[in-house]
Design a protein around this motif. Structure first.
Motif, PDB file in Angstrom:
ATOM      1  N   ASP A  26       7.815 -33.918  20.185  1.00  0.00           N
ATOM      2  CA  ASP A  26       7.017 -33.166  21.149  1.00  0.00           C
ATOM      3  C   ASP A  26       7.528 -31.747  21.349  1.00  0.00           C
ATOM      4  OD1 ASP A  26       5.635 -35.496  21.433  1.00  0.00           O
ATOM      5  OD2 ASP A  26       6.175 -35.838  23.516  1.00  0.00           O
ATOM      6  N   GLY A  27       8.832 -31.581  21.361  1.00  0.00           N
ATOM      7  CA  GLY A  27       9.412 -30.279  21.670  1.00  0.00           C
ATOM      8  C   GLY A  27       9.368 -30.023  23.166  1.00  0.00           C
ATOM      9  N   SER A  28      10.163 -29.085  23.605  1.00  0.00           N
ATOM     10  CA  SER A  28      10.165 -28.711  25.022  1.00  0.00           C
ATOM     11  C   SER A  28       8.899 -27.904  25.322  1.00  0.00           C
ATOM     12  CB  SER A  28      11.402 -27.871  25.342  1.00  0.00           C
ATOM     13  OG  SER A  28      11.317 -26.617  24.686  1.00  0.00           O
ATOM     14  N   GLU A  29       8.621 -27.719  26.595  1.00  0.00           N
ATOM     15  CA  GLU A  29       7.455 -26.904  26.970  1.00  0.00           C
ATOM     16  C   GLU A  29       7.600 -25.492  26.415  1.00  0.00           C
ATOM     17  OE1 GLU A  29       6.164 -27.025  31.025  1.00  0.00           O
ATOM     18  OE2 GLU A  29       6.476 -29.187  31.158  1.00  0.00           O
ATOM     19  N   GLU A  30       8.827 -24.979  26.429  1.00  0.00           N
ATOM     20  CA  GLU A  30       9.075 -23.635  25.891  1.00  0.00           C
ATOM     21  C   GLU A  30       8.814 -23.594  24.382  1.00  0.00           C
ATOM     22  OE1 GLU A  30      12.669 -20.342  25.496  1.00  0.00           O
ATOM     23  OE2 GLU A  30      12.944 -22.067  26.813  1.00  0.00           O
ATOM     24  N   LYS A  51      -9.134 -21.351  18.461  1.00  0.00           N
ATOM     25  CA  LYS A  51      -9.395 -22.039  19.725  1.00  0.00           C
ATOM     26  C   LYS A  51      -8.394 -23.177  19.804  1.00  0.00           C
ATOM     27  CE  LYS A  51     -14.387 -21.343  19.855  1.00  0.00           C
ATOM     28  NZ  LYS A  51     -15.685 -22.034  19.858  1.00  0.00           N
ATOM     29  N   PRO A  52      -7.544 -23.169  20.819  1.00  0.00           N
ATOM     30  CA  PRO A  52      -6.585 -24.269  20.935  1.00  0.00           C
ATOM     31  C   PRO A  52      -7.317 -25.615  20.941  1.00  0.00           C
ATOM     32  CG  PRO A  52      -6.052 -22.535  22.487  1.00  0.00           C
ATOM     33  CD  PRO A  52      -7.394 -22.193  21.885  1.00  0.00           C
ATOM     34  N   PRO A  53      -6.911 -26.529  20.074  1.00  0.00           N
ATOM     35  CA  PRO A  53      -7.609 -27.814  19.981  1.00  0.00           C
ATOM     36  C   PRO A  53      -7.403 -28.686  21.211  1.00  0.00           C
ATOM     37  CG  PRO A  53      -5.709 -27.775  18.525  1.00  0.00           C
ATOM     38  CD  PRO A  53      -5.834 -26.407  19.119  1.00  0.00           C
ATOM     39  N   LYS A  54      -8.359 -29.552  21.429  1.00  0.00           N
ATOM     40  CA  LYS A  54      -8.318 -30.487  22.558  1.00  0.00           C
ATOM     41  C   LYS A  54      -8.202 -31.910  22.024  1.00  0.00           C
ATOM     42  CE  LYS A  54      -9.462 -27.452  25.812  1.00  0.00           C
ATOM     43  NZ  LYS A  54      -8.609 -27.112  26.902  1.00  0.00           N
ATOM     44  N   PHE A  55      -7.565 -32.750  22.801  1.00  0.00           N
ATOM     45  CA  PHE A  55      -7.429 -34.170  22.498  1.00  0.00           C
ATOM     46  C   PHE A  55      -7.824 -34.911  23.763  1.00  0.00           C
ATOM     47  CE2 PHE A  55      -4.694 -38.032  22.110  1.00  0.00           C
ATOM     48  CZ  PHE A  55      -5.188 -38.512  20.912  1.00  0.00           C
ATOM     49  N   TYR A  56      -8.960 -35.600  23.713  1.00  0.00           N
ATOM     50  CA  TYR A  56      -9.518 -36.253  24.893  1.00  0.00           C
ATOM     51  C   TYR A  56      -9.675 -35.256  26.040  1.00  0.00           C
ATOM     52  CZ  TYR A  56      -9.018 -40.746  22.610  1.00  0.00           C
ATOM     53  OH  TYR A  56      -9.132 -41.801  21.738  1.00  0.00           O
ATOM     54  N   GLY A  57     -10.115 -34.055  25.707  1.00  0.00           N
ATOM     55  CA  GLY A  57     -10.392 -33.040  26.712  1.00  0.00           C
ATOM     56  C   GLY A  57      -9.179 -32.280  27.223  1.00  0.00           C
ATOM     57  N   GLU A  58      -8.002 -32.616  26.750  1.00  0.00           N
ATOM     58  CA  GLU A  58      -6.779 -31.924  27.173  1.00  0.00           C
ATOM     59  C   GLU A  58      -6.174 -31.197  25.980  1.00  0.00           C
ATOM     60  OE1 GLU A  58      -4.026 -34.464  29.184  1.00  0.00           O
ATOM     61  OE2 GLU A  58      -5.520 -35.179  30.606  1.00  0.00           O
ATOM     62  N   GLY A  59      -5.373 -30.170  26.269  1.00  0.00           N
ATOM     63  CA  GLY A  59      -4.739 -29.407  25.200  1.00  0.00           C
ATOM     64  C   GLY A  59      -3.898 -30.295  24.294  1.00  0.00           C
ATOM     65  N   LEU A  60      -4.024 -30.089  22.997  1.00  0.00           N
ATOM     66  CA  LEU A  60      -3.271 -30.857  22.009  1.00  0.00           C
ATOM     67  C   LEU A  60      -1.920 -30.200  21.771  1.00  0.00           C
ATOM     68  CD1 LEU A  60      -3.349 -33.149  19.832  1.00  0.00           C
ATOM     69  CD2 LEU A  60      -4.148 -31.401  18.250  1.00  0.00           C
ATOM     70  N   ASN A  61      -0.885 -30.993  21.679  1.00  0.00           N
ATOM     71  CA  ASN A  61       0.449 -30.486  21.367  1.00  0.00           C
ATOM     72  C   ASN A  61       0.481 -30.171  19.871  1.00  0.00           C
ATOM     73  OD1 ASN A  61       3.152 -30.107  20.726  1.00  0.00           O
ATOM     74  ND2 ASN A  61       3.880 -31.726  22.077  1.00  0.00           N
ATOM     75  N   GLY A  88      -2.836 -39.578  14.659  1.00  0.00           N
ATOM     76  CA  GLY A  88      -3.527 -39.546  15.950  1.00  0.00           C
ATOM     77  C   GLY A  88      -2.983 -40.558  16.936  1.00  0.00           C
ATOM     78  N   GLU A  89      -2.613 -41.734  16.432  1.00  0.00           N
ATOM     79  CA  GLU A  89      -2.087 -42.776  17.312  1.00  0.00           C
ATOM     80  C   GLU A  89      -0.713 -42.428  17.868  1.00  0.00           C
ATOM     81  OE1 GLU A  89      -2.412 -46.303  14.918  1.00  0.00           O
ATOM     82  OE2 GLU A  89      -4.542 -46.537  15.395  1.00  0.00           O
ATOM     83  N   SER A  90      -0.035 -41.462  17.256  1.00  0.00           N
ATOM     84  CA  SER A  90       1.278 -41.066  17.765  1.00  0.00           C
ATOM     85  C   SER A  90       1.151 -40.208  19.031  1.00  0.00           C
ATOM     86  CB  SER A  90       2.078 -40.315  16.695  1.00  0.00           C
ATOM     87  OG  SER A  90       1.577 -39.009  16.492  1.00  0.00           O
ATOM     88  N   PHE A  91      -0.076 -39.775  19.330  1.00  0.00           N
ATOM     89  CA  PHE A  91      -0.337 -39.021  20.555  1.00  0.00           C
ATOM     90  C   PHE A  91      -0.758 -39.999  21.643  1.00  0.00           C
ATOM     91  CE2 PHE A  91      -0.593 -35.850  17.334  1.00  0.00           C
ATOM     92  CZ  PHE A  91      -0.152 -34.692  17.937  1.00  0.00           C
ATOM     93  N   LYS A  92      -0.383 -39.704  22.850  1.00  0.00           N
ATOM     94  CA  LYS A  92      -0.736 -40.564  23.985  1.00  0.00           C
ATOM     95  C   LYS A  92      -2.078 -40.118  24.556  1.00  0.00           C
ATOM     96  CE  LYS A  92       3.413 -42.560  24.161  1.00  0.00           C
ATOM     97  NZ  LYS A  92       3.860 -42.374  22.832  1.00  0.00           N
ATOM     98  N   ARG A  93      -2.980 -41.080  24.714  1.00  0.00           N
ATOM     99  CA  ARG A  93      -4.245 -40.755  25.367  1.00  0.00           C
ATOM    100  C   ARG A  93      -3.996 -40.518  26.845  1.00  0.00           C
ATOM    101  NH1 ARG A  93      -8.835 -44.885  23.445  1.00  0.00           N
ATOM    102  NH2 ARG A  93      -8.433 -45.578  25.540  1.00  0.00           N
ATOM    103  N   PRO A  94      -4.754 -39.608  27.446  1.00  0.00           N
ATOM    104  CA  PRO A  94      -4.607 -39.386  28.891  1.00  0.00           C
ATOM    105  C   PRO A  94      -4.878 -40.675  29.666  1.00  0.00           C
ATOM    106  CG  PRO A  94      -5.974 -37.687  27.896  1.00  0.00           C
ATOM    107  CD  PRO A  94      -5.732 -38.726  26.843  1.00  0.00           C
ATOM    108  N   LYS A  95      -4.185 -40.859  30.763  1.00  0.00           N
ATOM    109  CA  LYS A  95      -4.314 -42.082  31.560  1.00  0.00           C
ATOM    110  C   LYS A  95      -5.695 -42.239  32.182  1.00  0.00           C
ATOM    111  CE  LYS A  95       0.567 -42.337  32.493  1.00  0.00           C
ATOM    112  NZ  LYS A  95       1.639 -42.247  33.456  1.00  0.00           N
TER     113      LYS A  95
END
Length: 97
Positions: A26-30, A51-61, A88-95
């Protein structure tokens, strides 16, 4: 003869280990913010829209995406070995979903 459809290189089979992407990519926020700045700069220098990509409507890391795909051998390898679902499965879907 080993090669891909274009004859540019070998096709490698890949047995996917789900734990392979379990590390902290993931890396740090910085680090994430710095990566996004570099990604935007890369596109701007080439006069490309970004355009920054989205994943389930949220910004993708994007840093995690880049690290995961790189660990698996790069875009071509992930595509040839059909590993995009695992990436894709390595990303967590929003709760909220």
């Amino acid at each position: 003869m080993d090669g891909d459809a274009s004859g540019d290189g070998p096709i490698h089979s890949f047995s996917f280990d789900p734990d392979f992407l379990a590390g902290d990519n993931d890396g740090s926020e910085e680090e994430q913010a710095d990566f996004m700045k570099e990604l935007e700069k890369f596109h701007k220098e080439r006069s490309l829209e970004f355009k920054p990509p989205k994943f389930y409507g949220e910004g993708l890391n994007c840093l995690k995406l880049w690290r995961d795909v790189t660990r698996l051998g790069g875009y071509d390898q992930v595509t040839i070995c059909k590993l995009w679902r695992q990436v894709g499965e390595s990303f967590k879907r929003p709760k909220s979903i």
